[in-house]
Scaffold this active site. Structure first.
Site, PDB file in Angstrom:
ATOM      1  N   LYS A 144       2.635 -31.091   4.727  1.00  0.00           N
ATOM      2  CA  LYS A 144       2.196 -29.642   4.366  1.00  0.00           C
ATOM      3  C   LYS A 144       1.189 -29.233   5.421  1.00  0.00           C
ATOM      4  CE  LYS A 144       3.177 -30.677  -0.604  1.00  0.00           C
ATOM      5  NZ  LYS A 144       2.821 -31.621  -1.863  1.00  0.00           N
ATOM      6  N   LYS A 176       9.079 -29.154   2.177  1.00  0.00           N
ATOM      7  CA  LYS A 176       8.183 -29.413   3.430  1.00  0.00           C
ATOM      8  C   LYS A 176       8.465 -30.446   4.390  1.00  0.00           C
ATOM      9  CE  LYS A 176       7.178 -32.262  -0.040  1.00  0.00           C
ATOM     10  NZ  LYS A 176       7.012 -31.842  -1.371  1.00  0.00           N
ATOM     11  N   ALA A 197      11.837  -7.234  -9.152  1.00  0.00           N
ATOM     12  CA  ALA A 197      12.531  -7.043  -8.063  1.00  0.00           C
ATOM     13  C   ALA A 197      13.379  -5.823  -7.886  1.00  0.00           C
ATOM     14  CB  ALA A 197      13.778  -8.248  -8.115  1.00  0.00           C
ATOM     15  N   GLU A 207       7.411 -37.840  -5.228  1.00  0.00           N
ATOM     16  CA  GLU A 207       8.631 -37.337  -4.675  1.00  0.00           C
ATOM     17  C   GLU A 207       9.663 -38.553  -4.830  1.00  0.00           C
ATOM     18  OE1 GLU A 207       8.908 -35.114  -2.128  1.00  0.00           O
ATOM     19  OE2 GLU A 207       7.214 -34.573  -3.088  1.00  0.00           O
TER      20      GLU A 207
END
Ligand code: HSE
Length: 472
Positions: A239, A139, A67, A224
């Site tokens: 998705k 999502k 980074a 989930e």
């Protein structure tokens, strides 16, 4: 002008030459840069949040190098900050209140890993309004509120990065938005739900029942919070909504995508599929056909020699066909703590570097002009107009005329049978219910659904017909 002045100038503008004299990006690793860290906040300290904290802390030097600055985990916000996690973080960065993140101007990136729609949506909107860039793995949030969130980000000059939202550790959104962007895509056929793939793999091996496999997927951190979303295909259509947006420039409501979950698949379907030369996978498909785009999620018989058929356990995979590149195949872990966290931290680095800002602007996702931007946009077909092959499992009366009746229903609707299996019964005389397996040639979906209804109304058919898709 001295020979060195060009080099000095280039250094001032951030470029340098390496030992071979090539220009390369000059990333400033001096103490000054590293002592001005980028502060980020984690929202959600569950499975993935813990993974992100682990990577940020364990790979800090590598991340700082990539980074160009130290990335400091300045705050972790979760409604439960008491339960111990398997990583130790400084006590003073834990908070149960989102306001301390929203109101801290020193925090420039917020990583949303709460999941679900609310309060994630409200938090993300407020964070964007307060000037923070967002990285998310959510999502469901993007599939339901992508337009609102992206519009808000644009209005406030901020970005949203979401690689982890689709296929966990596979850098598929990156590939679609950069290396593959020159292509008009023909198709994406993909295994996008790790939990379903894990359950199907366990069932296929014959060692685990459906219920036991669901429990294992939960324990392994794949499922989930509500595993119904994995097995009923909801996670996969969400998705697919994002893949359709990136790959085909279409903004669809995930609720409009045709969806069949894996609950309808029985252990015997794996045996019949094998006999026919196939394996069963939950396939999310976006396929151009006859000028339109077909979008659907369904358990699908995939030819055993198709690489998708060999993808097991929590692995995800995508077979993408572009007009220039031809077929390309991606595979990797689509669920689980560190694979998903890997994608999240990759997005954090890209946001720090400014790469996210470039793609975010160029892609104009969920933007007003998406549909007619010329970026591979396609008209989404109504499910009635899909074309494809199917596998039908019927529980039938084993008696004279049964086959005649069934083939009569199909032929009336112009449906052509490609193969048929009925095994000899265990009992000597027949008369017991029998399993009849049919596969069809390419059929219009509307006709197939009418045929299934007619079959279920026929006295020869004893139970609901199980229908799976078939692809080569
Ligand atoms: N429950 C999801 C899956 C996690 O099983 O794929 C990653 O989105």
């Amino acid at each position: 002008m001295s020979k060195n002045s060009g080099v000095l100038k280039r250094q001032r503008f951030g470029y340098n030459t390496d030992s071979c004299g090539r220009y390369r990006r000059f990333i400033n690793f001096t103490k000054t840069a590293l002592s001005a860290p980028v502060k980020i906040a984690l929202l959600g300290f569950g499975t993935i949040g813990t993974g992100v904290a682990k990577i940020l802390l364990n790979n800090a030097a590598r991340i700082a190098q990539a980074a160009g600055r130290n990335v400091e985990l300045a705050r972790i916000c979760d409604k439960d900050i008491r339960t111990p996690r398997d990583i130790s973080v400084p006590e003073n960065i834990l908070t149960a209140g989102i306001e301390s993140v929203i109101n801290d101007p020193a925090i420039s990136i917020a990583v949303e890993l709460i999941g679900g729609l609310e309060p994630a949506r409200t938090f993300v909107l407020r964070l964007l309004e307060s000037g923070k860039d967002i990285v998310t793995a959510n999502k469901a949030l993007l599939a339901s509120h992508g337009a609102e969130l992206f519009e808000t980000a644009r209005k406030h000059g901020r970005t949203i990065a979401f690689e982890a939202a689709v296929c966990g550790g596979i850098p598929i959104l990156n590939a679609l938005s950069t290396a593959l962007q020159a292509n008009t895509l023909q198709s994406i056929n993909a295994i996008v739900n790790g939990t379903s793939n894990y359950i199907l793999s366990q069932m296929e091996s014959g060692q685990t029942s459906y219920q036991e496999a669901v429990k294992q997927a939960q324990q392994l951190g794949y499922a989930e919070a509500d595993p119904a979303m994995d097995v009923d295909g909801t996670d996969a259509v969400q998705k697919l909504t994002i893949l359709a947006q990136l790959g085909f420039g279409v903004a669809v409501n995930w609720k409009d995508i045709s969806r069949i979950g894996i609950e309808s698949v029985d252990a015997i379907d794996f045996r019949y599929a094998k006999e026919l030369g196939y394996r069963i996978k939950l396939i999310a498909a976006a396929v151009r056909s006859n000028g339109g785009l077909e979008l659907h999620v369904s358990p699908t018989l995939v030819k055993a020699d198709n690489p998708l058929a060999r993808v097991k356990d929590a692995f995800n995979a995508l077979r993408i066909v572009g007009d220039s590149v031809g077929p390309v195949f991606f595979q990797g872990l689509g669920a689980g703590q560190l694979p998903t966290a890997s994608a999240v931290v990759g997005d954090v680095i890209d946001t720090v570097l400014g790469r996210t800002a470039i793609t975010f602007k160029a892609l104009n996702l969920w933007g007003k002009e998406t549909a007619d931007s010329g970026r591979q946009s396609a008209a989404v077909k109504s499910p009635q107009e899909f074309f494809g092959k199917s596998y039908l499992r019927l529980n039938v009366k084993d008696q004279p005329g049964m086959m005649h009746e069934i083939s009569g229903v199909l032929s009336k609707l112009g449906i052509s049978i490609a193969s048929m299996i009925q095994h000899e019964p265990e009992t000597k005389n027949g008369g017991e219910p029998a399993v009849l397996i049919l596969t069809t040639h390419e059929t219009r979906e509307g006709d197939l659904l009418k045929a299934i209804q007619a079959l279920e109304n026929s006295p020869a058919v004893l139970e609901k017909v199980v229908r799976l898709r078939v692809q080569g």
